[in-house]
Design a protein around this motif. Structure first.
Motif, PDB file in Angstrom:
ATOM      1  N   ILE A 120       0.877  -1.178   0.000  1.00 17.43           N
ATOM      2  CA  ILE A 120       0.000   0.000   0.000  1.00 17.43           C
ATOM      3  C   ILE A 120       0.912   1.224   0.000  1.00 17.43           C
ATOM      4  CG2 ILE A 120      -1.711   1.307   1.321  1.00 17.43           C
ATOM      5  CD1 ILE A 120      -2.920  -1.308   2.245  1.00 17.43           C
ATOM      6  N   LEU A 172       0.620   5.294  -0.256  1.00 24.65           N
ATOM      7  CA  LEU A 172      -0.090   6.566  -0.365  1.00 24.65           C
ATOM      8  C   LEU A 172       0.941   7.634  -0.708  1.00 24.65           C
ATOM      9  CD1 LEU A 172      -2.860   8.075   0.211  1.00 24.65           C
ATOM     10  CD2 LEU A 172      -1.886   8.616   2.442  1.00 24.65           C
ATOM     11  N   VAL A 213      -6.550  -6.438   4.621  1.00 23.00           N
ATOM     12  CA  VAL A 213      -7.055  -5.087   4.364  1.00 23.00           C
ATOM     13  C   VAL A 213      -7.400  -4.951   2.870  1.00 23.00           C
ATOM     14  CG1 VAL A 213      -6.442  -2.627   4.286  1.00 23.00           C
ATOM     15  CG2 VAL A 213      -5.831  -4.011   6.300  1.00 23.00           C
ATOM     16  N   GLN A 228     -10.597  -6.919   2.172  1.00 20.07           N
ATOM     17  CA  GLN A 228     -11.802  -6.263   2.700  1.00 20.07           C
ATOM     18  C   GLN A 228     -12.220  -5.100   1.804  1.00 20.07           C
ATOM     19  OE1 GLN A 228     -12.380  -5.263   6.800  1.00 20.07           O
ATOM     20  NE2 GLN A 228     -10.963  -6.796   7.551  1.00 20.07           N
ATOM     21  N   MET A 229     -11.265  -4.256   1.443  1.00 23.89           N
ATOM     22  CA  MET A 229     -11.605  -3.069   0.655  1.00 23.89           C
ATOM     23  C   MET A 229     -12.073  -3.468  -0.750  1.00 23.89           C
ATOM     24  SD  MET A 229     -11.064  -0.642   2.831  1.00 23.89           S
ATOM     25  CE  MET A 229     -10.550  -1.074   4.511  1.00 23.89           C
ATOM     26  N   SER A 287     -13.433  -6.122  -1.787  1.00 24.40           N
ATOM     27  CA  SER A 287     -14.693  -6.867  -1.863  1.00 24.40           C
ATOM     28  C   SER A 287     -15.871  -6.044  -1.366  1.00 24.40           C
ATOM     29  CB  SER A 287     -14.574  -8.166  -1.063  1.00 24.40           C
ATOM     30  OG  SER A 287     -14.394  -7.863   0.307  1.00 24.40           O
ATOM     31  N   SER A 288     -15.654  -4.774  -1.045  1.00 21.35           N
ATOM     32  CA  SER A 288     -16.781  -3.925  -0.639  1.00 21.35           C
ATOM     33  C   SER A 288     -17.789  -3.828  -1.788  1.00 21.35           C
ATOM     34  CB  SER A 288     -16.282  -2.514  -0.295  1.00 21.35           C
ATOM     35  OG  SER A 288     -17.373  -1.599  -0.275  1.00 21.35           O
ATOM     36  N   ALA A 289     -19.077  -3.805  -1.446  1.00 24.20           N
ATOM     37  CA  ALA A 289     -20.089  -3.484  -2.462  1.00 24.20           C
ATOM     38  C   ALA A 289     -19.783  -2.093  -3.010  1.00 24.20           C
ATOM     39  CB  ALA A 289     -21.479  -3.528  -1.826  1.00 24.20           C
ATOM     40  N   ARG A 290     -20.198  -1.841  -4.259  1.00 20.15           N
ATOM     41  CA  ARG A 290     -19.788  -0.601  -4.926  1.00 20.15           C
ATOM     42  C   ARG A 290     -20.977   0.296  -5.267  1.00 20.15           C
ATOM     43  NH1 ARG A 290     -16.933  -4.706  -7.449  1.00 20.15           N
ATOM     44  NH2 ARG A 290     -18.227  -4.572  -9.312  1.00 20.15           N
ATOM     45  N   VAL A 335     -19.352   2.317 -10.428  1.00 16.10           N
ATOM     46  CA  VAL A 335     -17.965   2.112 -10.003  1.00 16.10           C
ATOM     47  C   VAL A 335     -17.559   0.682 -10.350  1.00 16.10           C
ATOM     48  CG1 VAL A 335     -16.396   1.989  -8.019  1.00 16.10           C
ATOM     49  CG2 VAL A 335     -18.094   3.824  -8.158  1.00 16.10           C
ATOM     50  N   ILE A 358     -12.975  -1.044  -6.651  1.00 13.71           N
ATOM     51  CA  ILE A 358     -12.434  -0.274  -5.531  1.00 13.71           C
ATOM     52  C   ILE A 358     -10.915  -0.327  -5.654  1.00 13.71           C
ATOM     53  CG2 ILE A 358     -12.276  -0.077  -3.016  1.00 13.71           C
ATOM     54  CD1 ILE A 358     -15.144   0.139  -3.813  1.00 13.71           C
ATOM     55  N   ARG A 359     -10.275   0.824  -5.536  1.00 14.62           N
ATOM     56  CA  ARG A 359      -8.812   0.866  -5.622  1.00 14.62           C
ATOM     57  C   ARG A 359      -8.194   1.114  -4.251  1.00 14.62           C
ATOM     58  NH1 ARG A 359      -7.068   3.434 -10.774  1.00 14.62           N
ATOM     59  NH2 ARG A 359      -8.030   2.148 -12.385  1.00 14.62           N
ATOM     60  N   LEU A 360      -6.991   0.628  -4.076  1.00  5.67           N
ATOM     61  CA  LEU A 360      -6.220   0.978  -2.881  1.00  5.67           C
ATOM     62  C   LEU A 360      -5.054   1.853  -3.287  1.00  5.67           C
ATOM     63  CD1 LEU A 360      -7.761  -1.746  -1.986  1.00  5.67           C
ATOM     64  CD2 LEU A 360      -6.178  -1.618  -0.057  1.00  5.67           C
ATOM     65  N   PRO A 361      -4.559   2.705  -2.369  1.00  8.86           N
ATOM     66  CA  PRO A 361      -3.432   3.567  -2.721  1.00  8.86           C
ATOM     67  C   PRO A 361      -2.218   2.703  -3.085  1.00  8.86           C
ATOM     68  CG  PRO A 361      -4.380   4.207  -0.579  1.00  8.86           C
ATOM     69  CD  PRO A 361      -5.010   2.908  -0.972  1.00  8.86           C
TER      70      PRO A 361
END
Lengths: 350, 350
Positions: free
Chosen positions: B176, B178, B293, B296-297, B299-302, B306, B309-312
């Motif tokens: 990750i 940022l 982490v 989890q992010m 697999s979040s509903a969108r 969208v 979901i992207r992660l930094p």
């Protein structure tokens, strides 16, 4: 008689202390927590001080917090430690962690102390400001006590308002104290708007379709928005990792809503970094440099309609001086709640 | 033939290296800077890699940077150091500072190394990612190389885009990472919009009366907006203090526009923090926690519309894999500038 009653700091501290002692918290601990909670009110952090006492007591009585915690160091290095808060009140855990970080930083220059199995600890600035009173810089991060935000583009509430606080000492001016949630609005502001029947400005919340949500009564149908869109999401995620995952504390789906569930152990995570200014500069020269930062910002030309440039911590400092002199305002609704609490606990009211 | 030429990483590195050597930089240093600059391009940070080379060379030739710096430790504690960069290239200063921070953190658990008399060092993530390759977490802050923002409500440009980068290692997923400016848009994006004749979205800039400024050709009449209004202003101010004032580096009125003035010493300040994960957790367990982490992010509903979901750090990682395989795109305009530079320096072109 003023419409809002004002209570002197000492009176508020004593009241909080006797409520906690009535909940079987040992006297010295009760005094410490009472001091920190009353300081939150003194600083104007009204949503994080005595306002929370009835909720804390409910949790204590439900067995959701340990009144006689032992703070074990799960791991330790010269400049780091991981503390197990033993499900004690967050104020005690973080006061302990901050003192340890300051002790270490005096030798090593900087120290980072994390905590797991802690609880809500009040406003972030309380702990960042402790080092700033001793020629140090304080930096505090926490996993918020309930999830109100999905990852950017998502609808599952996996993230909290995960705040950051940084405090930097100065000489003639007040310390610079940044204390902010990574969301545009803190959830407390939504609750306040709901209580007052007010509409929220666009930009605070969106609904599950991504449309602006401005009716605070519908807050449960939507999410808080991060500052700067994906950037605030990134900050919340990273602060949550540093304060939560790194410490083996709750993060993401494991976060327990502190207000909704009184019995479940929250396993709240926080961290405090203390940096000894003398490891980098002469502290007096540094503080004079921060005064110069104040002067530069305050003397900037202003946009039309702007009366004054503010620095982070300026309002906090003004409120603190005012409330030290005039007492801490206790709105009637809060006063009633505290009176009921006192009767319930069999202690003298505020 | 593709419209945009693609250059293999090794070729780009070698080209940058020979340009710097032609500017009298010693070979090993030139190789180090070339490696870091080319890595910036590899990661997709196109505005912070070889794109900057002509400007760096202009500054070197004007005597604005020292080609043979000595990095003195002005102060040192077990977990801290303050480095004088001796007006060397920022890449060399921060590579040195980051290695020192990592060395210290292996013993102390965490270390914070600041630098003064440095220069522009490329993208923030370059340095935050160094610790993340060795089971550490990296955190980098810098004072930006030109002021583009007033304090909130003001019109004097006293603040820069002061960025933060944090990198956290994982196991199966990418790290990750940022890497963000504290302004809504980086100034480079404004320049790109101007070059392309595009309009900027509202929210990037305002003019001196506080009205939205959307014509990038008028950028000099306005300011970048901080993320979250006063919050982003607070972050920029605090990061500037930690990376600048604390190190005795330039801040506020003392910041020199790195691009506009080739001769004036910039006294750029940065800091790097390295945290040894093993001081808090089993590194393998921690990395697995970061994978969780990710899961989890992701697999979040969108929200409607969208796709993902992207992660930094996700885009950075994808671009890096793509460019490792296919080469780094060099647009024609940049290619021409680099050809002129090569001719000027009497070295083989890219």
């Amino acid at each position: 008689m003023s419409l809002i009653e004002k209570c002197p700091l000492a009176g508020l501290e004593a009241f909080i202390g006797r409520c906690l002692e009535a909940c079987t918290m040992p006297g010295p601990d009760a005094a410490k927590v009472a001091g920190l909670m009353a300081q939150a009110d003194l600083m104007g952090q009204d949503g994080h001080g005595v306002f929370r006492l009835p909720m804390y007591v409910r949790r204590i009585r439900a067995g959701g917090m340990n009144m006689t915690p032992t703070f074990e160091r799960l791991s330790e290095r010269p400049a780091t430690a991981l503390i197990d808060g033993d499900n004690g009140m967050g104020h005690l855990v973080m006061h302990h962690a901050t003192e340890l970080a300051m002790d270490k930083a005096r030798t090593t220059g900087v120290a980072w102390v994390g905590a797991r199995h802690s609880n809500h600890a009040g406003p972030a600035s309380l702990y960042a400001m402790m080092p700033a009173r001793e020629n140090m810089i304080g930096l505090y991060l926490a996993v918020g006590s309930a999830n109100h935000m999905p990852p950017w583009g998502g609808t599952d509430m996996l993230l909290s308002t995960n705040p950051i606080a940084v405090a930097v000492p100065s000489q003639e001016y007040p310390p610079i104290v940044l204390d902010m949630a990574t969301t545009v609005a803190a959830y407390g502001k939504v609750k306040t708007a709901a209580q007052r029947g007010e509409t929220m400005p666009e930009g605070w919340m969106i609904d599950r379709e991504g449309r602006p949500l401005t009716d605070p009564a519908r807050a449960s149908e939507g999410f808080l928005l991060p500052i700067g869109g994906p950037k605030g999401y990134g900050l919340s995620l990273i602060f949550g990792i540093l304060a939560g995952v790194l410490n083996g504390a709750a993060f993401g789906r494991d976060v327990v809503d502190f207000n909704a569930e009184a019995e479940t152990v929250t396993n709240t995570g926080h961290m405090i970094l203390a940096l000894d200014i003398a490891a980098f500069a002469d502290p007096a020269a540094f503080r004079a440099g921060i005064d110069d930062v104040w002067r530069q910002m305050k003397s900037s030309a202003r946009m039309p309609g702007v009366g004054e440039i503010r620095l982070p911590g300026e309002r906090l400092h003004r409120v603190m001086i005012e409330r030290k002199a005039e007492g801490i305002p206790i709105p009637a609704q809060l006063r009633n709640a505290l009176d009921r609490l006192a009767a319930d606990l069999g202690v003298a009211s505020l």
